[in-house]
Design a protein around this motif. Structure first.
Motif, short mmCIF file in Angstrom:
data_model
loop_
_atom_site.label_atom_id
_atom_site.label_comp_id
_atom_site.label_asym_id
_atom_site.label_seq_id
_atom_site.Cartn_x
_atom_site.Cartn_y
_atom_site.Cartn_z
N ALA A 55 8.95 -8.21 -8.09
CA ALA A 55 9.04 -8.60 -6.77
C ALA A 55 10.02 -8.32 -5.75
O ALA A 55 9.94 -8.13 -4.45
CB ALA A 55 7.94 -10.19 -6.80
N ASP A 56 11.24 -9.15 -6.83
CA ASP A 56 11.95 -7.99 -5.75
C ASP A 56 12.61 -6.99 -5.44
O ASP A 56 13.73 -7.00 -4.89
CB ASP A 56 13.20 -8.78 -6.44
N ALA A 57 12.32 -6.58 -6.20
CA ALA A 57 12.17 -4.48 -5.86
C ALA A 57 11.04 -3.78 -5.44
O ALA A 57 10.94 -2.80 -4.92
CB ALA A 57 12.63 -3.89 -7.61
N THR A 58 10.63 -4.56 -3.61
CA THR A 58 9.46 -4.34 -3.76
C THR A 58 10.32 -2.88 -2.35
O THR A 58 9.26 -2.31 -1.95
CB THR A 58 8.87 -5.15 -2.92
N ASN A 59 11.45 -3.70 -2.48
CA ASN A 59 11.71 -3.03 -1.04
C ASN A 59 12.52 -1.39 -1.88
O ASN A 59 12.06 0.04 -1.68
CB ASN A 59 13.23 -3.20 -0.55
N VAL A 60 12.54 -1.76 -2.81
CA VAL A 60 12.72 -0.12 -3.63
C VAL A 60 11.15 0.98 -3.97
O VAL A 60 11.93 2.36 -3.39
CB VAL A 60 13.72 -0.26 -5.57
N MET A 61 10.62 0.30 -4.02
CA MET A 61 9.44 0.62 -4.17
C MET A 61 9.34 1.31 -2.88
O MET A 61 8.21 2.60 -2.50
CB MET A 61 8.03 -0.02 -4.20
N LEU A 62 8.88 0.83 -1.80
CA LEU A 62 8.98 1.49 0.07
C LEU A 62 9.23 2.71 -0.32
O LEU A 62 9.23 3.87 0.50
CB LEU A 62 8.71 0.25 0.91
N THR A 63 11.01 2.28 -0.97
CA THR A 63 11.86 3.51 -0.82
C THR A 63 11.60 4.48 -1.57
O THR A 63 11.33 5.71 -0.85
CB THR A 63 13.39 2.99 -0.72
N ASP A 64 10.73 3.97 -2.30
CA ASP A 64 10.95 5.31 -3.82
C ASP A 64 9.74 5.87 -3.10
O ASP A 64 9.84 7.70 -3.70
CB ASP A 64 10.69 4.98 -4.60
N THR A 73 1.98 -0.08 4.93
CA THR A 73 1.59 -0.98 4.65
C THR A 73 0.32 -0.68 3.42
O THR A 73 -0.57 -1.51 2.83
CB THR A 73 0.63 -1.06 5.95
N SER A 74 -0.45 0.22 3.66
CA SER A 74 -0.92 0.95 2.39
C SER A 74 -0.80 0.45 1.13
O SER A 74 -1.68 -0.25 0.22
CB SER A 74 -1.79 2.20 2.57
N LEU A 75 0.42 0.65 0.52
CA LEU A 75 1.70 0.68 -0.70
C LEU A 75 1.81 -0.67 -1.06
O LEU A 75 1.29 -1.51 -2.40
CB LEU A 75 2.76 1.01 -1.15
N LEU A 76 1.97 -1.51 0.26
CA LEU A 76 2.07 -3.24 -0.11
C LEU A 76 0.24 -3.25 -0.88
O LEU A 76 0.29 -4.31 -0.97
CB LEU A 76 2.24 -4.47 1.23
N VAL A 77 -0.73 -2.92 0.06
CA VAL A 77 -1.84 -3.23 -0.38
C VAL A 77 -2.09 -3.46 -1.54
O VAL A 77 -3.13 -3.81 -2.47
CB VAL A 77 -2.95 -2.76 0.60
N VAL A 78 -1.57 -2.26 -1.83
CA VAL A 78 -2.56 -1.66 -3.50
C VAL A 78 -1.58 -2.32 -4.17
O VAL A 78 -2.12 -2.38 -5.31
CB VAL A 78 -2.33 0.13 -2.96
N ARG A 79 -0.24 -2.62 -4.10
CA ARG A 79 0.53 -3.41 -4.72
C ARG A 79 -0.30 -4.62 -5.54
O ARG A 79 -0.22 -5.65 -6.64
CB ARG A 79 1.70 -3.99 -4.07
N CYS A 80 -1.22 -5.54 -4.66
CA CYS A 80 -2.03 -6.47 -5.34
C CYS A 80 -3.48 -6.26 -5.11
O CYS A 80 -4.34 -7.34 -5.67
CB CYS A 80 -1.18 -8.10 -4.41
N SER A 81 -3.46 -5.08 -5.06
CA SER A 81 -5.18 -4.96 -5.65
C SER A 81 -5.55 -4.02 -6.04
O SER A 81 -7.31 -2.80 -5.74
CB SER A 81 -5.78 -5.06 -3.57
#
Length: 343
Positions: free
Chosen positions: A155-164, A132-140
């Motif tokens: 945007a379509d690689a957000t799952n990859v970002m969470l995995t990495d 959740t914190s990473l998703l918040v940092v992504r847009c702030s």
């Protein structure tokens, strides 16, 4: 100097400055926000989230370094053998410092980051709060280097970002994105599905603003109505585990206030009706005592003349007799007192 890292990292940072000046320049964006001691608590949301940016930036650099090292095995890239280890050491130090600062901040209990309060409300595991914190940092994100690597993940690689960067497995992602989860039901994390049937999670802008402590517009507050995020934003001093009870108490106060207002209004209406009926009975009794009450026939004729149907059991005169009766009633009529109702 380019950057003053915490004391525990001073020797490593000196090595980075001498051996990897490019890395020192990349991390320079975080220089003014880094503390001098890892035991120093976070002062506010801004200091907490800029350190989160540093944490995820080092994770991303480390991930990229290992990817390049893997390619170097097959001769496609050239990379310094020690760079991945240096990044790994720096990342570990930042992670440990981050957790120490969070523990110190919570123990001091003067300021607690909102995302930490939300963890108990939404039942997040430590990894789910990290995602959740990473998703918040992504847009702030504020630092230039943070925005640079964030844009590398479309945007379509957000799952990859969470995995990495959060080391989340597909099973953990499925659990986090389940429709039964409270943060999904409240729209705190939105999960879109792209044309390839791949889930794309994101945090809406109003959610990110509320979590990082930015002011909300009336429209944004309306979107967050009845959510835990808005409850935390409206009660920033509440304890992480006491917020739900506090919000329930607030709702109970509102409900009790509304009930009391309705009861008072009802009693006021009933009192007004009773007073009106009492005044009418008093006027009728006074008319009968003074002999000014209208005879039934006259009252019926007057009602008929005014376009009102006569009362049951009373026959209004017709023809000449009716005209004479109407004239007599008009001459002898006494003005009718009309008592206005307060309703």
């Amino acid at each position: 100097g380019l950057l003053q890292l915490p004391v525990v990292m001073s020797s490593k940072w000196e090595f980075v400055q001498n051996s990897y000046p490019q890395l020192a320049i990349v991390l320079q964006d975080f220089g003014k926000d880094l503390p001098k001691r890892p035991e120093e608590p976070f002062e506010d949301e801004a200091s907490f989230w800029i350190y989160n940016e540093l944490k995820y930036t080092l994770r991303q650099l480390l991930s990229a370094a290992f990817t390049n090292a893997r390619r170097a095995l097959f001769g496609r890239d050239v990379i310094s053998p020690s760079l991945p280890r240096v990044l790994e050491s720096l990342s570990q130090e930042v992670e440990e410092t981050f957790h120490k600062r969070v523990a110190t901040t919570v123990a001091k209990n003067e300021f607690i980051p909102r995302v930490i309060k939300l963890q108990s409300r939404y039942g997040w595991s430590d990894k789910e709060m990290d995602m959740t914190s990473l998703l918040v940092v992504r847009c702030s994100a504020r630092a230039f280097v943070s925005r640079s690597w964030i844009y590398d993940y479309n945007a379509d690689a957000t799952n990859v970002m969470l995995t990495d960067l959060c080391h989340a497995t597909d099973v953990e992602l499925d659990t986090f994105f389940a429709d039964s989860r409270k943060h999904i039901q409240e729209g705190i994390v939105l999960v879109d599905v792209n044309m390839d049937n791949v889930r794309v999670p994101r945090v809406p802008p109003e959610v990110a603003r509320a979590i990082i402590g930015q002011p909300l517009t009336p429209e944004q507050r309306l979107k967050l109505a009845m959510t835990e995020v808005l409850a935390v934003a409206d009660h920033p001093g509440a304890a992480p585990d006491g917020s739900t009870a506090a919000r329930s108490a607030d709702r109970l106060d509102v409900e009790e206030s509304d009930a009391a207002g309705e009861a008072e209004s009802s009693e006021s209406d009933e009192d007004g009706e009773a007073r009106t009926r009492k005044r009418r009975r008093g006027h009728d009794a006074a008319d009968e005592q003074n002999g000014t009450a209208e005879p039934p026939a006259v009252a019926a004729a007057t009602a008929h003349t005014n376009g009102v149907e006569p009362m049951d059991g009373v026959v209004a005169p017709t023809g000449a007799a009716g005209a004479v009766a109407a004239a007599a009633s008009a001459a002898a009529a006494v003005p009718t007192l009309i008592v206005p109702s307060r309703r």
